[in-house]
Structures are given as structure tokens and as C-alpha cells.
Design a protein around this motif. Structure first.
Motif, PDB file in Angstrom:
ATOM      1  N   GLN A  22       0.832  -1.213   0.000  1.00 54.74           N
ATOM      2  CA  GLN A  22       0.000   0.000   0.000  1.00 54.74           C
ATOM      3  C   GLN A  22       0.862   1.258   0.000  1.00 54.74           C
ATOM      4  N   GLU A  23       1.933   1.192   0.787  1.00 55.48           N
ATOM      5  CA  GLU A  23       2.794   2.377   0.930  1.00 55.48           C
ATOM      6  C   GLU A  23       3.502   2.722  -0.386  1.00 55.48           C
ATOM      7  N   HIS A  24       3.971   1.694  -1.098  1.00 55.02           N
ATOM      8  CA  HIS A  24       4.815   1.960  -2.270  1.00 55.02           C
ATOM      9  C   HIS A  24       4.100   1.795  -3.607  1.00 55.02           C
ATOM     10  N   GLY A  25       2.855   1.311  -3.589  1.00 58.28           N
ATOM     11  CA  GLY A  25       2.045   1.254  -4.817  1.00 58.28           C
ATOM     12  C   GLY A  25       2.718   0.480  -5.942  1.00 58.28           C
ATOM     13  N   SER A  49      11.079  -0.468  -7.597  1.00 60.57           N
ATOM     14  CA  SER A  49      12.070   0.077  -6.667  1.00 60.57           C
ATOM     15  C   SER A  49      11.937  -0.507  -5.258  1.00 60.57           C
ATOM     16  N   HIS A  50      10.915  -1.381  -5.043  1.00 62.00           N
ATOM     17  CA  HIS A  50      10.757  -2.029  -3.729  1.00 62.00           C
ATOM     18  C   HIS A  50      10.381  -3.500  -3.932  1.00 62.00           C
ATOM     19  N   LEU A  51      11.147  -4.397  -3.339  1.00 63.65           N
ATOM     20  CA  LEU A  51      10.800  -5.820  -3.365  1.00 63.65           C
ATOM     21  C   LEU A  51      10.417  -6.243  -1.956  1.00 63.65           C
ATOM     22  N   VAL A  52       9.254  -6.875  -1.832  1.00 67.21           N
ATOM     23  CA  VAL A  52       8.756  -7.323  -0.530  1.00 67.21           C
ATOM     24  C   VAL A  52       8.896  -8.847  -0.490  1.00 67.21           C
ATOM     25  N   ASP A  53       9.920  -9.329   0.198  1.00 67.99           N
ATOM     26  CA  ASP A  53      10.221 -10.765   0.235  1.00 67.99           C
ATOM     27  C   ASP A  53       9.260 -11.470   1.198  1.00 67.99           C
ATOM     28  N   LEU A  54       8.640 -12.563   0.739  1.00 69.21           N
ATOM     29  CA  LEU A  54       7.664 -13.291   1.561  1.00 69.21           C
ATOM     30  C   LEU A  54       8.297 -14.443   2.354  1.00 69.21           C
TER      31      LEU A  54
END
Ligand code: FAD
Length: 278
Positions: A22-25, A49-54
Motif C-alpha cells: 500500500q505504501e509503495h504502490g 524500486s521495492h521488493l517485498v520478500d515473503l
């Protein structure tokens, strides 16, 4: 090539991962095994520009075998699908298909969730999930919802999942005892994506047929399944082939792909019928 620079995030729970999305869209994407996403980033086909690793989210792991269904965490790897004995006993079609994905190196880290969420028509698991009548649980800012695999794929890389939703679990009904099954895949070489692939279930509970990489979405044909359930093998093949829409690419021209589709489907049906028991 190497990917462009990005910021790496490693949340410990699903809610934190959703908050980061949500923050980085549009600039952010989750990464699971990374074996579809990172190659795209290396080719600079995806600009993130942002990777969210699970990987650190325990709730996305685990295999639960129930009496009538199995539930698989999105982060279950393709390797785990192959090596989990109770899962292979409940749904042997899963192991047969997973063994035909890529190679052991990819399967050690590539996840079921990544394979089905990706929306790549070449991925093997989406068609397989449609054949098995799986359902996908997704969690997002507005809560949790369940989407049938047969309703999930809209076009290449476009699915019913919203950008800020994370695929959390996959639930698959256990086929009736004695159900015949087969996954047949034609590929140019070991480790390649399918030129054409077919997943078949047939038994007392009916029949189900799905095909892979023959359209911009997986193709599950209700008519083909009904024909096979009625004992009409040729009718099943004809119905499935009428539903596909292959495009010419490096794996061959359209007529060749239609031919290969017919060959793999007939082989899958014949092997599945041989396996019907009881
Ligand atoms: P990732 O690459 O991490 O993610 C893929 C996409 O899904 C990304 O957009 C990501 O944001 C999204 N995503 C991942 N997890 C979630 C989630 N839980 N919720 C929401 N979105 C999510 N695949 C086949 O099916 N058949 C093949 O024959 C095959 N051959 C291959 C050969 C090679 C050499 C390589 C490198 C890959 C191959 N693959 C093949 C792809 C491989 O199976 C990938 O691992 C798989 O498609 C994606 O899983 P992943 O965990 O690596 O996902």
C-alpha cells in the motif's frame, strides 16, 4: 544484465507485507522464489524500486492434508510438492506435474504461490490447479477472499488478484479414491516451458481436462471433461482443441502447436484411463 537498484523488505507477517504494498504502490512487488520475477528484472522488463520478500512469513508455509481437501501455503516450494509423501498419496497428479517444471535448482526455491500468481501462460501450475478445481485465498487491505482457479486468469499476466492482495493459501479437493490422473508435457528440452501440456483427471467422480501454454490463459474445458466422463475420448480431445488459441512463437507455428496439443492430450487421457482403479 543485472537488475536496476531496489530497496529490499522482509516482513514477518502478511499484514506488514500488505502495508508495504500500500505504501509503495506500483513501485513495489512481492517476491517469493524469485525465479520468474528476478529474470524479468534482470532483463529490465519490470521496473520496481521495492521488493517485498515473503520468505520470512511463517503463515504462508505448510502443507495440511484433510479428509476431503489439502491446503497448501503459497510459499510451499515445487520441491516440497514432489517430496511430501502424504500429499503425493492424496493428489499424485501434483507430484507428476511438479516433476516436469524446470529443473531441481528452480524447484528448490520456486513456489506454488509464485507459479499460480504470476499469470504467465507458460507456467504449469495454473492449468493444473484448474484441472483440480483448486481455490486461491487472497488477503488484502479489505480482508480475505477466495477465488476459484477457474475464474482467476483473465489474460497473460492479468489475474483476478488486486495489486495490493497477497495470495496466501491454495485449497485443492482430494479426488475420489481410484481417480485416474496424468500430466503430459511436450517441451523442446529439459527445463523448458511447455510447447503444450495437458492435465487430466478421470474416474467415478467425473472428468476434468486443462491445457497449458495454448492461449494467453490456461484452458479448462467443461465440454471436454463432460465428453471424457461419458466415455467419448475423441469428443473430449475435439472439445479441448476447439477451446485453445495458440500463437506462433519460438516454440513453433500455430498448426504445429495444435498438433502437439492433440498428441499430449491423447497421451494424458490414455495414461489417466489406465490408472483408474476400483
Ligand atoms: P516469483 O518469481 O518470486 O514471483 C512471480 C510473480 O508472482 C511476481 O510477480 C510476484 O510478485 C508474484 N507473486 C509471488 N508470490 C506471490 C504471492 N504469494 N502473492 C501474490 N503475488 C505473488 N515454471 C513452470 O511452470 N514451468 C517450467 O517449465 C518452468 N521452467 C523454468 C525454467 C527456468 C530456467 C526458470 C528460471 C524458471 C522456470 N519456471 C517454470 C518458473 C518457475 O517455476 C518459477 O519459480 C515460478 O513460475 C514462480 O515462482 P516463484 O516463487 O519463483 O515466484
Amino acid at each position: 544484465m543485472i537488475p536496476a537498484g531496489f530497496e529490499y523488505h522482509r516482513p514477518n507477517d502478511v499484514a506488514s507485507a500488505i502495508a508495504l504494498l500500500q505504501e509503495h504502490g506500483d513501485a513495489a512487488r512481492v517476491v517469493a522464489g524469485g525465479h520468474s520475477l528476478i529474470p524479468m528484472m534482470k532483463l529490465r522488463l519490470t521496473d520496481l524500486s521495492h521488493l517485498v520478500d515473503l520468505q520470512a512469513i511463517a503463515a504462508l508455509k505448510g502443507i495440511e492434508i484433510g479428509a476431503g481437501s489439502v491446503t497448501l501455503g503459497a510459499m510451499v516450494t515445487q520441491h516440497e510438492l514432489i517430496t511430501h509423501e502424504a500429499l503425493a498419496a492424496a493428489i499424485p497428479l501434483l507430484r507428476e506435474a511438479a516433476l516436469q517444471i524446470a529443473d531441481p535448482q528452480v524447484r528448490y526455491v520456486g513456489t506454488l504461490g509464485g507459479n499460480v500468481a504470476n499469470g504467465d501462460p507458460g507456467n504449469d501450475m495454473p492449468g493444473l490447479m484448474q484441472c483440480l478445481d483448486a481455490s486461491f485465498e487472497v488477503q488484502g487491505p479489505n480482508g480475505t477472499r477466495t477465488i476459484a482457479a477457474r475464474d482467476f486468469y483473465e489474460s497473460a499476466y492479468v489475474t483476478a488478484r488486486e495489486e495490493e492482495e497477497i495470495l496466501t493459501r491454495i485449497t485443492i479437493p482430494v479426488p475420489a479414491v481410484g481417480t485416474g490422473y496424468a500430466y503430459e508435457k511436450q517441451k523442446r528440452k529439459i527445463g523448458d516451458y511447455a510447447t503444450a501440456a495437458a492435465a487430466v483427471l478421470v474416474g467415478k467422480g467425473g472428468a476434468s481436462i486443462a491445457m497449458t501454454n495454448l492461449s494467453d490463459t490456461p484452458i479448462w474445458s467443461e465440454e471436454a471433461g463432460a465428453a471424457l466422463a461419458a466415455g467419448d475420448r475423441d469428443g473430449a480431445v475435439a472439445a479441448a482443441l476447439a477451446a485453445i488459441d495458440p500463437q506462433e512463437d519460438m516454440r513453433g507455428p500455430i498448426e504445429f502447436k495444435k498438433h502437439v496439443a492433440g498428441v499430449v492430450l491423447r497421451r494424458a487421457i490414455d495414461r489417466a484411463l489406465l490408472r483408474v482403479a476400483g
